[in-house]
Design a protein around this motif. Sequence first.
Motif, short mmCIF file in Angstrom:
data_model
loop_
_atom_site.label_atom_id
_atom_site.label_comp_id
_atom_site.label_asym_id
_atom_site.label_seq_id
_atom_site.Cartn_x
_atom_site.Cartn_y
_atom_site.Cartn_z
N LEU A 1 27.51 8.86 -27.29
CA LEU A 1 28.21 9.41 -28.48
C LEU A 1 29.52 8.68 -28.74
O LEU A 1 30.45 9.25 -29.33
N ARG A 2 29.59 7.42 -28.32
CA ARG A 2 30.82 6.66 -28.55
C ARG A 2 31.15 6.59 -30.04
O ARG A 2 32.33 6.62 -30.43
N ASP A 3 30.12 6.52 -30.88
CA ASP A 3 30.37 6.44 -32.32
C ASP A 3 30.98 7.72 -32.87
O ASP A 3 31.53 7.72 -33.99
N ASP B 1 26.77 28.61 -25.20
CA ASP B 1 26.34 27.51 -26.08
C ASP B 1 27.06 26.20 -25.78
O ASP B 1 27.37 25.42 -26.67
N ALA B 2 27.36 25.96 -24.50
CA ALA B 2 27.94 24.68 -24.06
C ALA B 2 29.36 24.46 -24.58
O ALA B 2 29.80 23.33 -24.75
N ARG B 3 30.10 25.54 -24.82
CA ARG B 3 31.52 25.44 -25.12
C ARG B 3 32.31 25.77 -23.87
O ARG B 3 31.82 26.44 -22.96
N ASP B 4 33.57 25.32 -23.80
CA ASP B 4 34.37 25.59 -22.61
C ASP B 4 34.76 27.06 -22.54
O ASP B 4 34.71 27.78 -23.54
N ASP B 5 35.14 27.48 -21.30
CA ASP B 5 35.39 28.91 -21.07
C ASP B 5 36.77 29.36 -21.52
O ASP B 5 37.10 30.55 -21.42
N GLY B 6 37.62 28.44 -21.98
CA GLY B 6 38.91 28.83 -22.51
C GLY B 6 39.85 29.39 -21.45
O GLY B 6 39.77 29.05 -20.28
N ALA B 7 40.72 30.30 -21.87
CA ALA B 7 41.74 30.86 -20.99
C ALA B 7 41.40 32.30 -20.61
O ALA B 7 40.61 32.96 -21.29
N PRO B 8 41.99 32.81 -19.50
CA PRO B 8 41.71 34.18 -19.08
C PRO B 8 42.31 35.18 -20.07
O PRO B 8 43.16 34.82 -20.87
N THR C 1 32.27 12.09 -25.24
CA THR C 1 31.49 11.84 -24.04
C THR C 1 30.59 13.05 -23.80
O THR C 1 30.79 14.12 -24.40
N ILE C 2 29.60 12.89 -22.93
CA ILE C 2 28.73 14.02 -22.59
C ILE C 2 28.88 14.36 -21.11
O ILE C 2 29.38 13.56 -20.31
N GLY C 3 28.41 15.55 -20.73
CA GLY C 3 28.59 16.05 -19.38
C GLY C 3 27.59 15.49 -18.38
O GLY C 3 26.48 15.10 -18.73
N ARG C 4 28.00 15.50 -17.12
CA ARG C 4 27.12 15.11 -16.01
C ARG C 4 26.29 16.29 -15.54
O ARG C 4 25.07 16.22 -15.45
N LEU C 5 26.94 17.40 -15.25
CA LEU C 5 26.21 18.59 -14.81
C LEU C 5 25.35 19.15 -15.94
O LEU C 5 24.27 19.69 -15.67
N ASP C 6 25.81 19.03 -17.16
CA ASP C 6 25.07 19.55 -18.30
C ASP C 6 25.41 18.69 -19.50
O ASP C 6 26.51 18.75 -20.05
N SER C 7 24.45 17.86 -19.91
CA SER C 7 24.74 16.88 -20.96
C SER C 7 24.79 17.50 -22.35
O SER C 7 25.04 16.80 -23.33
N ARG C 8 24.59 18.82 -22.46
CA ARG C 8 24.82 19.49 -23.74
C ARG C 8 26.31 19.55 -24.06
O ARG C 8 26.71 19.60 -25.23
N TYR C 9 27.15 19.58 -23.03
CA TYR C 9 28.60 19.66 -23.21
C TYR C 9 29.15 18.31 -23.67
O TYR C 9 28.67 17.25 -23.24
N THR C 10 30.18 18.35 -24.51
CA THR C 10 30.86 17.13 -24.92
C THR C 10 32.35 17.26 -24.65
O THR C 10 32.90 18.37 -24.58
N GLY C 11 33.00 16.10 -24.51
CA GLY C 11 34.43 16.09 -24.27
C GLY C 11 35.07 14.91 -24.96
O GLY C 11 34.39 13.98 -25.43
N GLY D 1 34.68 22.74 -18.12
CA GLY D 1 34.44 23.75 -19.15
C GLY D 1 34.11 25.13 -18.62
O GLY D 1 34.06 26.09 -19.39
N ILE D 2 33.85 25.26 -17.29
CA ILE D 2 33.44 26.57 -16.77
C ILE D 2 34.14 26.97 -15.47
O ILE D 2 34.06 28.13 -15.07
N ASP D 3 34.81 26.04 -14.77
CA ASP D 3 35.24 26.33 -13.40
C ASP D 3 36.32 27.41 -13.31
O ASP D 3 36.34 28.20 -12.38
#
Length: 500
Positions: free
Chosen positions: A337-339, A122-129, A343-353, A371-373
């Motif tokens: 989404l500056r307000d 759901d466009a969340r980051d992959d977190g830690a191992p 920011t939104i993602g380049r590879l996937d604009s569903r992601y925010t940062g 968020g996934i690498d």
Amino acid sequence: MLAGLCAATALTLAPQAVAAQDSTDAAAAAEQPLTIEPQVRTRDMTGTFGGQRVSYRATIAETVLKADDGKPEAVIVTTSYVKQPRDTARPVFFLFNGGPGSGSVWLQMGAFGPKRVAIPSDARDDGAPPYPLLDNPDSLLDVADLVFIDPPGTGFSYLTEGTDPKKYYGLEPDAEAVAKVIRLWLNNNGRWNSPKYLGGESYGTTRSAMVARELEGATYNDVGLNGLILISTILDFAGREPTPGNEMAYVVTLPNMAAAAYYHGKVQAPSVEAIVEEARQFAIGPFATALLKGQDLPDAERASVRAELSRLTGLSEQYLDNADLRVTDQRFYKELLRDRGLTIGRLDSRYTGQDYDNAGEYPDDDPSFYGIDAGYTAAINSWARDTLGFETDREYQSIGREPGRNWQWTLNQGRGAYLNVAPFIGQAMRQNSGLRTFVAQGYYDFATPFFGAEYSLNRTGIPQDRVEFHYYDAGHMMYVRDEDRAKLSSDIRAFIRSGR
């Protein structure tokens, strides 16, 4: 006395003789050609794919490419999954990723390999191992044998010491190397008469066009292909470069801006498909016309275009006026989404940062990549080393920098030509009546916009009755979303089956 003198002379000369012998040995060793014994590791496994139980052999192997004088120049690693017992009537699907420095980890551990890494859908980051490795029922092993190729400088593949990077890092030399690997794999596995599919993601689609040219129309002319499978397509590079004066860069990204604005609630529409179609028609019509008029654009027309552009993108008319109606994708990532301080993602604009601060013009980084690498890199190393038994002290290059730094982006197409490899697909299809092309695009992918793929593949010379487009509700790597991984697998499975 004489005996003592002779002994002293012998002791004096002995080190010189030894040094001379060492020098001779070193010279002889230098004249010996470098030899590399390719590493091959196999494992027999079973899994359920597409609802079918399949026994298969997993093989990770090195292929050594040599110069004309026999000197090894490149070591290419392939990972293949072949149904057992071997069936030469089954299709073989050759796959690679993009970059051009990207290893095949993304397609292998995210989409089509027998195992996949579990990351949030759901466009969340992959977190830690740890990142779990799961059985992948969406693998295509029920309909085709799979061969993942890591070109030189990607994955575990590398150039030997002293090899000139120009011989492998570039549009044409890279394609020639991949074509050689494919031909050698067909030789070694007795699969020359099997149906053959070629698939790539991102720059891998560029590579697909170039490799098809090598196999069917250039160096070899002897490997017929049944299908090209292009995932997140980039063929016409002019459409991605917002160089001042190149208006197409703004035209092809506008539908992506509308999709992202819709996803984040900045515009209203019945569906993403609906807003995208509105943006397509506006982009190729009034918007393109306005941009091409340049400073001759009448005030009333400018105001009308600006208002519609604001409605489709969620950006204020003031901001669009300040940008002279030409908003680069980098500015859009920061402004939409500056307000909200996001920011939104380049590879996937569903992601925010979240950036360091909210005042900048461009984002600090791409949240859809960081968020996934980590999960993918951990997965491929664990699978290749621990499960398949591949032994190396080299680091896996998921996104290798060396190829990109040395890449030759030009073709011998004459002065002033811009890079567009789509005509090579058209040529291959015209010369091979059985060749079909499958195109998969994510609505939220700014790296390789779907409208740019449509534009590049509806040009003159490309048989439209053998090109099919499929769309997904995610971004560049649409398979990170569970629903779209299943849909992509189903769509490609149907494409392969329909070619039999």
